[in-house]
Enzyme design. Structure first.
Site, PDB file in Angstrom:
ATOM      1  N   GLN A  78       0.848  -1.198   0.000  1.00  0.00           N
ATOM      2  CA  GLN A  78       0.000   0.000   0.000  1.00  0.00           C
ATOM      3  C   GLN A  78       0.885   1.251   0.000  1.00  0.00           C
ATOM      4  OE1 GLN A  78      -3.646  -0.311   0.975  1.00  0.00           O
ATOM      5  NE2 GLN A  78      -3.879   1.792   0.353  1.00  0.00           N
ATOM      6  N   PHE A  79       1.347   1.654  -1.177  1.00  0.00           N
ATOM      7  CA  PHE A  79       2.227   2.814  -1.261  1.00  0.00           C
ATOM      8  C   PHE A  79       1.558   4.088  -0.762  1.00  0.00           C
ATOM      9  CE2 PHE A  79       0.033   3.261  -5.273  1.00  0.00           C
ATOM     10  CZ  PHE A  79      -0.024   4.629  -5.481  1.00  0.00           C
ATOM     11  N   THR A  80       0.234   4.134  -0.784  1.00  0.00           N
ATOM     12  CA  THR A  80      -0.471   5.355  -0.370  1.00  0.00           C
ATOM     13  C   THR A  80      -0.341   5.623   1.130  1.00  0.00           C
ATOM     14  OG1 THR A  80      -2.578   4.196  -0.142  1.00  0.00           O
ATOM     15  CG2 THR A  80      -2.113   5.242  -2.278  1.00  0.00           C
TER      16      THR A  80
END
Length: 150
Positions: A78-80
């Site tokens: 989950q890069f966000t």
């Protein structure tokens, strides 16, 4: 590394209509990786996650770990989680690691969890448009960041 841990009664990951992973009782872990993350971050975070007492005992007190209850785990990249929202209205993801760094770290994180947990850990598909479903149990949701070990 940043994580959002969710104690779940069930969780699943689907990509393009195909079920990739599913679990019942356990943890859904959203994992964000940045360039500065190291093997030490993996070790600290996996130990903390596996030993965190967030499952109920016989007295309905959160006194058991995922290992104690023999729970399952799904880890979703989950890069966000590294979104920076200080300026403007469009988040910046400049701190999120690029795939050439993030993929090996993600895979190492999953491998370490599997070794310590003693069983397979479910995953998503790195970089894919995933549909993540969960039934949060509690709700219990905890965030952790290896750069701020509180």
């Amino acid at each position: 590394m940043r994580t959002v841990l969710q104690r779940v009664s069930k969780a699943s990951v689907t990509v393009e209509g195909e079920l990739i992973s599913s679990i019942d009782h356990g943890l859904l872990i959203l994992l964000g990786i940045e360039d500065a993350d190291t093997k030490e971050d993996i070790d600290w975070l996996t130990n903390k996650i596996l030993n965190l007492r967030i499952f109920n005992d016989e007295n309905e007190v959160m006194n058991r770990s995922v290992m104690d209850v023999e729970g399952d785990i799904i880890v979703v990249s989950q890069f966000t989680l590294h979104a920076q929202t200080k300026k403007g209205n469009r988040p910046s993801y400049i701190k999120a690691a690029k795939p050439d760094t993030a993929v090996p770290m993600y895979e190492a994180f999953v491998q370490v969890l599997e070794k310590k947990l003693g069983k397979k850990v479910g995953t998503g598909v790195f970089g894919a448009d995933m549909k993540v479903e969960l039934l949060n149990d509690g709700p219990v949701t905890i965030t952790m960041d290896t750069k701020n070990k509180e």
